[in-house]
Scaffold this active site. Structure first.
Site, PDB file in Angstrom:
ATOM      1  N   CYS A  22       0.802  -1.221   0.000  1.00  0.00           N
ATOM      2  CA  CYS A  22       0.000   0.000   0.000  1.00  0.00           C
ATOM      3  C   CYS A  22       0.840   1.278   0.000  1.00  0.00           C
ATOM      4  O   CYS A  22       0.556   2.221  -0.743  1.00  0.00           O
ATOM      5  CB  CYS A  22      -0.960  -0.010   1.192  1.00  0.00           C
ATOM      6  SG  CYS A  22      -0.200  -0.540   2.720  1.00  0.00           S
ATOM      7  N   HIS A  31      -2.692   6.464   4.490  1.00  0.00           N
ATOM      8  CA  HIS A  31      -1.253   6.627   4.739  1.00  0.00           C
ATOM      9  C   HIS A  31      -0.768   7.948   4.131  1.00  0.00           C
ATOM     10  O   HIS A  31      -1.326   8.427   3.137  1.00  0.00           O
ATOM     11  CB  HIS A  31      -0.454   5.511   4.062  1.00  0.00           C
ATOM     12  CG  HIS A  31      -0.626   4.141   4.654  1.00  0.00           C
ATOM     13  ND1 HIS A  31      -1.357   3.871   5.774  1.00  0.00           N
ATOM     14  CD2 HIS A  31      -0.099   2.947   4.255  1.00  0.00           C
ATOM     15  CE1 HIS A  31      -1.295   2.564   6.039  1.00  0.00           C
ATOM     16  NE2 HIS A  31      -0.541   1.980   5.130  1.00  0.00           N
TER      17      HIS A  31
HETATM   18  N1  LIG Z   1      -5.208  -3.260   5.428  1.00  0.00           N
HETATM   19  C1  LIG Z   1      -4.575  -2.687   4.407  1.00  0.00           C
HETATM   20  O1  LIG Z   1      -4.521  -1.453   4.295  1.00  0.00           O
HETATM   21  C2  LIG Z   1      -3.930  -3.529   3.344  1.00  0.00           C
HETATM   22  C3  LIG Z   1      -3.390  -2.888   2.243  1.00  0.00           C
HETATM   23  C4  LIG Z   1      -2.793  -3.651   1.239  1.00  0.00           C
HETATM   24  C5  LIG Z   1      -2.757  -5.017   1.375  1.00  0.00           C
HETATM   25  N2  LIG Z   1      -3.279  -5.609   2.467  1.00  0.00           N
HETATM   26  C6  LIG Z   1      -3.201  -7.069   2.554  1.00  0.00           C
HETATM   27  O2  LIG Z   1      -4.515  -7.590   2.497  1.00  0.00           O
HETATM   28  C7  LIG Z   1      -4.600  -8.778   3.283  1.00  0.00           C
HETATM   29  C8  LIG Z   1      -5.738  -8.632   4.282  1.00  0.00           C
HETATM   30  O3  LIG Z   1      -5.511  -7.506   5.084  1.00  0.00           O
HETATM   31  P1  LIG Z   1      -6.638  -6.899   6.038  1.00  0.00           P
HETATM   32  O4  LIG Z   1      -6.064  -5.620   6.513  1.00  0.00           O
HETATM   33  O5  LIG Z   1      -7.965  -6.914   5.374  1.00  0.00           O
HETATM   34  O6  LIG Z   1      -6.637  -7.970   7.248  1.00  0.00           O
HETATM   35  P2  LIG Z   1      -7.816  -8.329   8.285  1.00  0.00           P
HETATM   36  O7  LIG Z   1      -8.703  -7.185   8.521  1.00  0.00           O
HETATM   37  O8  LIG Z   1      -7.129  -8.938   9.436  1.00  0.00           O
HETATM   38  O9  LIG Z   1      -8.653  -9.463   7.499  1.00  0.00           O
HETATM   39  C9  LIG Z   1      -8.129 -10.733   7.242  1.00  0.00           C
HETATM   40  C10 LIG Z   1      -9.110 -11.541   6.428  1.00  0.00           C
HETATM   41  O10 LIG Z   1      -8.530 -12.822   6.161  1.00  0.00           O
HETATM   42  C11 LIG Z   1      -9.435 -13.842   6.596  1.00  0.00           C
HETATM   43  N3  LIG Z   1      -8.714 -15.024   7.066  1.00  0.00           N
HETATM   44  C12 LIG Z   1      -7.840 -15.124   8.093  1.00  0.00           C
HETATM   45  N4  LIG Z   1      -7.437 -16.400   8.252  1.00  0.00           N
HETATM   46  C13 LIG Z   1      -8.079 -17.136   7.303  1.00  0.00           C
HETATM   47  C14 LIG Z   1      -8.127 -18.501   6.969  1.00  0.00           C
HETATM   48  N5  LIG Z   1      -7.397 -19.413   7.626  1.00  0.00           N
HETATM   49  N6  LIG Z   1      -8.914 -18.902   5.933  1.00  0.00           N
HETATM   50  C15 LIG Z   1      -9.650 -17.987   5.243  1.00  0.00           C
HETATM   51  N7  LIG Z   1      -9.676 -16.668   5.528  1.00  0.00           N
HETATM   52  C16 LIG Z   1      -8.904 -16.253   6.551  1.00  0.00           C
HETATM   53  C17 LIG Z   1     -10.180 -13.201   7.739  1.00  0.00           C
HETATM   54  O11 LIG Z   1     -11.367 -13.939   7.976  1.00  0.00           O
HETATM   55  P3  LIG Z   1     -12.046 -13.989   9.459  1.00  0.00           P
HETATM   56  O12 LIG Z   1     -12.769 -12.675   9.606  1.00  0.00           O
HETATM   57  O13 LIG Z   1     -12.977 -15.151   9.341  1.00  0.00           O
HETATM   58  O14 LIG Z   1     -10.963 -14.163  10.436  1.00  0.00           O
HETATM   59  C18 LIG Z   1     -10.426 -11.812   7.166  1.00  0.00           C
HETATM   60  O15 LIG Z   1     -11.477 -11.860   6.237  1.00  0.00           O
HETATM   61  C19 LIG Z   1      -3.218  -8.977   3.891  1.00  0.00           C
HETATM   62  O16 LIG Z   1      -2.478  -9.833   3.056  1.00  0.00           O
HETATM   63  C20 LIG Z   1      -2.629  -7.581   3.863  1.00  0.00           C
HETATM   64  O17 LIG Z   1      -1.221  -7.594   3.809  1.00  0.00           O
HETATM   65  C21 LIG Z   1      -3.865  -4.905   3.457  1.00  0.00           C
END
Ligand SMILES: NC(=O)c1ccc[n+]([C@@H]2O[C@H](COP(=O)([O-])OP(=O)(O)OC[C@H]3O[C@@H](n4cnc5c(N)ncnc54)[C@H](OP(=O)(O)O)[C@@H]3O)[C@@H](O)[C@H]2O)c1
Length: 332
Positions: free
Chosen positions: A130, A243
């Site tokens: 990001c 950010h």
């Molecule tokens: N946040 C950002 O600004 C951002 C920016 C760029 C990229 N990313 C990337 O995007 C990804 C998600 O980030 P996020 O911020 O959205 O994280 P988050 O809010 O913690 O969400 C994680 C997601 O993954 C699911 N998950 C976790 N363990 C799993 C499993 N074993 N099987 C299937 N689903 C599972 C969770 O489901 P449950 O709700 O059921 O636990 C939830 O839907 C990461 O790889 C991160 O690096 C994030």
């Protein structure tokens, strides 16, 4: 091929997943069937899409039958395991995690910069980090004008970049402080309220963190510029969303401020907000929740030859994740 696409969202309940649903709806993406996938913890939950409630299903190896495009945002481990299975089932994957970003066979794409790279995909397309995506939205038009050599940058990264639990943590800590109680850290190693934390991701042998090296490593791929160098300090700040990055850049050619302004103003997805004496500059409170990034505090750098310093802000859940992923899906 049908005009609508059957979509799966892996990590639909997460901070990025929720934004993906909103962006698909807002941009009227031609969704046929929609499959929402998450961990077994989310079984029984429903999420709203176009005035209908869609059940969240646990992710399984056979979840991709009949799907055309899968948007993954459930972390690098899940992507490494399940994206190849999806590709085997004939699905094109757009991956938000870091799992495939440095794989030379996987295009790493910011559509405004290197959208054509999507053509070379063999099933998986990676979405950049990001902070990298937001920085490059301002750096790329300047690079086209003057040819960037290297940058020194510091990021001011919102807690939503660490996912849904970190948003709750800042909320809880604000409430605790207001009630004269100790803010208890769970997601971060220190309290984040009234603080800044100068470490994001794991520390590497060279003293930089993994997050900090992404700007150079991913920037080289996106800009098609193997000599691009970036020395970055990534800092978590108590901001909910969006950010910001302070950048000092050195270019091959001499920098003309008016040419720089013209290059930034005409770049899609970017606003120039640059009248600091009138207190006009980009701030997360303005860019949060919007698709557009904003750049300002433009000035000739006093330390670099051919240098320009600037400040860029952008919503990392949107341009840094969900919006960029949907833009890639649109290119498909
Ligand atoms: N946040 C950002 O600004 C951002 C920016 C760029 C990229 N990313 C990337 O995007 C990804 C998600 O980030 P996020 O911020 O959205 O994280 P988050 O809010 O913690 O969400 C994680 C997601 O993954 C699911 N998950 C976790 N363990 C799993 C499993 N074993 N099987 C299937 N689903 C599972 C969770 O489901 P449950 O709700 O059921 O636990 C939830 O839907 C990461 O790889 C991160 O690096 C994030």
């Amino acid at each position: 091929m049908s005009a609508t696409k059957n979509l799966a969202i892996v990590g639909a309940t997460g901070a990025v997943g929720i934004e993906l649903l909103k962006v698909l709806e807002r941009r009227a993406f031609a969704v046929g069937r929609l499959r929402l996938l998450a961990s077994p913890r989310s079984t029984g939950k429903t999420l709203e899409f176009r005035n209908e409630f869609v059940s969240v299903e646990p992710l399984r190896s056979d979840s991709f039958k009949g799907i055309d495009i899968a948007l993954f945002s459930a972390g690098a481990g899940i992507s490494s395991e399940f994206a190849p299975l999806a590709v085997k089932a004939g699905v094109v994957v757009v991956d938000n995690s870091s799992a495939f970003r440095m794989d030379p066979t996987v295009p790493l794409v910011v559509p405004e910069i290197n959208g054509d790279d999507v053509r070379g995909h063999s099933g998986i397309i990676a979405n950049p980090n990001c902070t990298t995506a937001i920085t490059l939205m301002a750096l790329y038009p300047l690079h086209r004008a003057f040819g960037v050599r290297r940058i020194i940058a510091a990021s001011y990264q919102a807690v939503s970049g660490s996912g849904a639990r970190a948003i709750d943590e800042l909320r809880r800590q604000i409430a605790a402080t207001a009630a004269d109680q100790d803010p208890i850290p769970e997601v971060y190693p220190h309290q984040i309220v009234s603080n800044v934390i100068p470490r994001i991701d794991s520390v590497l042998d060279n003293g930089y963190t993994r997050e900090e090296m992404k700007l150079q490593n991913e920037g080289q791929r996106i800009l098609h510029h193997p000599d691009f160098r970036a020395s970055v300090t990534c800092v978590r700040v108590p901001v909910f969303r969006s950010h910001s990055v302070a950048v000092s850049a050195e270019f091959e050619r001499s920098v003309d401020l008016e040419v720089a302004r013209a290059a930034l103003i005409s770049f899609p997805g970017l606003d120039l907000k640059d009248d600091p004496a009138a207190d006009i500059y980009p701030m997360p409170i303005q860019t949060g929740g919007t698709d557009r990034c904003a750049v300002g505090r433009l000035r000739r750098d006093v330390a670099f030859e051919n240098g320009l310093s600037f400040w860029v802000s952008g919503d990392q859940l949107l341009k840094g994740a969900a919006l960029n992923a949907v833009q890639i899906a649109e290119l498909l």
